[in-house]
Design an enzyme around this catalytic site. Sequence first.
Site, mmCIF file in Angstrom:
data_model
loop_
_atom_site.group_PDB
_atom_site.id
_atom_site.type_symbol
_atom_site.label_atom_id
_atom_site.label_comp_id
_atom_site.label_asym_id
_atom_site.label_seq_id
_atom_site.Cartn_x
_atom_site.Cartn_y
_atom_site.Cartn_z
ATOM 1 N N CYS A 23 24.090 14.433 -15.089
ATOM 2 C CA CYS A 23 25.511 14.309 -14.733
ATOM 3 C C CYS A 23 25.763 13.312 -13.596
ATOM 4 C CB CYS A 23 26.098 15.673 -14.409
ATOM 5 S SG CYS A 23 27.913 15.721 -14.572
ATOM 6 N N GLU A 27 23.852 19.915 -19.335
ATOM 7 C CA GLU A 27 23.433 20.355 -18.000
ATOM 8 C C GLU A 27 23.602 21.872 -17.841
ATOM 9 O OE1 GLU A 27 24.753 19.389 -13.347
ATOM 10 O OE2 GLU A 27 26.049 18.812 -15.011
ATOM 11 N N LYS A 67 39.990 10.849 -17.615
ATOM 12 C CA LYS A 67 38.602 10.796 -17.164
ATOM 13 C C LYS A 67 37.672 10.222 -18.228
ATOM 14 C CE LYS A 67 35.189 13.585 -14.684
ATOM 15 N NZ LYS A 67 34.885 14.930 -14.127
ATOM 16 N N LYS A 112 17.813 17.255 -10.506
ATOM 17 C CA LYS A 112 18.994 16.444 -10.234
ATOM 18 C C LYS A 112 18.901 15.846 -8.836
ATOM 19 C CE LYS A 112 24.053 16.777 -10.809
ATOM 20 N NZ LYS A 112 25.128 17.705 -11.211
#
Length: 547
Positions: A151, A41, A194, A115
């Site tokens: 994302c 990205e 994460k 996006k």
Amino acid sequence: MKITLAQLNPIVGDISGNLEKVFSTMKNLASEKPDLVVFPELFLTGYPPRDLLERKAFLARCSKAIELLIEESIKYSETAIIIGVPWPSDREFGKRLYNSALMIFRGEILLNQHKSLLPTYDVFDESRYFDAAKEIYTIPFKGEVLGISICEDMWNDPELWVNRNYPKDPVRELNNSGATIHLNISASPFDLGKEIIRFKIVENHVKKYKTPFVFVNQVGANDELIFDGRSMYMDASGNLKTLLPSFSEGIVTIDTDLHDDSRVFIKENRLKDLHDALTLGVRDYFRKCGFKKAVIGLSGGIDSAVTCAIAQIALGSENVLGITMPSPYSSRGSVDDSRKLADNLGIEIKTIPISDIYSSYRHTLDPFFLHLEEDTTEENIQARIRGNLLMAFSNKFGHLVLSTGNKSELAVGYCTLYGDMAGGLAVISDVPKTMVYELAEYINREKEIIPRATIDKPPSAELKPDQTDQDSLPPYDVLDELLHCYVDLGYSASKMEDLEYDNEIIRWVIRAVDRNEYKRRQAAPGLKVTSKAFGVGRRMPIAAKYD
């Protein structure tokens, strides 16, 4: 289909340098002739570009770079390029800019997918800069139908979240439009644990839609944010086929037609992750800011020892200078422990006693402080003397000062403005004190690097006789749990009382956190490694009154 996952480390704002990385990657892959090469990205600008996106000249350079990339793509007649870029919008209202994924092939843009979901929470501020996509498209290519997302677009799976931030699910829309393979380009920052969440998100999409999924993440560190990479490919049966390395660049070509062995996703060692993230954070901060050497004040305590050990791994022994600055209250052991640490790390160390300087300060102030009792004023003078000396070395030799305070101290203000808070990067400012001890043991996992005495002795600022941290603070295990509840989880005092800690301690912690916002606003940028760090991801008022 042969797809190359290009997990690379861009420099924010370095459009020409990032474009050259794309050109170099394409040239090196020419003989493989992959069908797709997928970059992360906003790779052209690096992520996050922040207010650079508000500069017209910067966006003009982006547009010129895109033209050069389109021209370059003609050289690779078998390969399409998917890359993240900022793209001007023709909207009448709004930001007039998109966060976009371009698919470029044989000198043309086949798809410009914007996006859809713009995160505006914690460290993210994308609605400040971008408009959300109006529509979502798939594109047929070489026998497949590609569903390209960016994302956050993959993070809104309704089966995974009780509370969702957006009404739409772009991956579901792409699937309903006939996508036969999903590709997500990301700049997803690291925090501890994460990687498990990301894996579950990808796995859930694959199990739900029975469609292969390619995830390509940025790697590297930009200011406070660290990006761990861990790009992956999962086949339609939910088998993890490819997992790229953490905290380092990697370029891998996968073939979706091959049925090779699957990989087992294994949860990373938490302390290894923390150690490697901080190391990358320091290394990239120096490299991208143009610094070569670090200077660190060594107190003989665990915080400065851990910071110094991380710096030595990141920069090399020859690029780290330790300075020990004993005061009238410094123990002989603290100086000895600092020297032993320096010997173990192979770094240069200098000793600059501050007793005479401190006496001079006291003598200068005596007429004004006459008949007043000593308090933290005299303690803080010592810390500020040390900060001044470190900054003098920084100015004279061009070294960057690394401040050594941990998250627990920063949270409650157990630190001195313009003293131990002085520096250009706060390496462990998002690491709670109890975790600093764990990290020290990890650093010593093969041999003693941090002296045992440093780990075992009670922590002390050594700014007055026989001082220990617990003279002023609750035990660190108690403090860190309460800070986690209040700062990270946002608990109220009444909810924290359910933890069965003394109410006075709970109230003290809350008051200490709240009244020290002014200190943290002036702190050096710190590397984010937990879910809620002080800094850009936590924006609290200073001149305020609230309960």
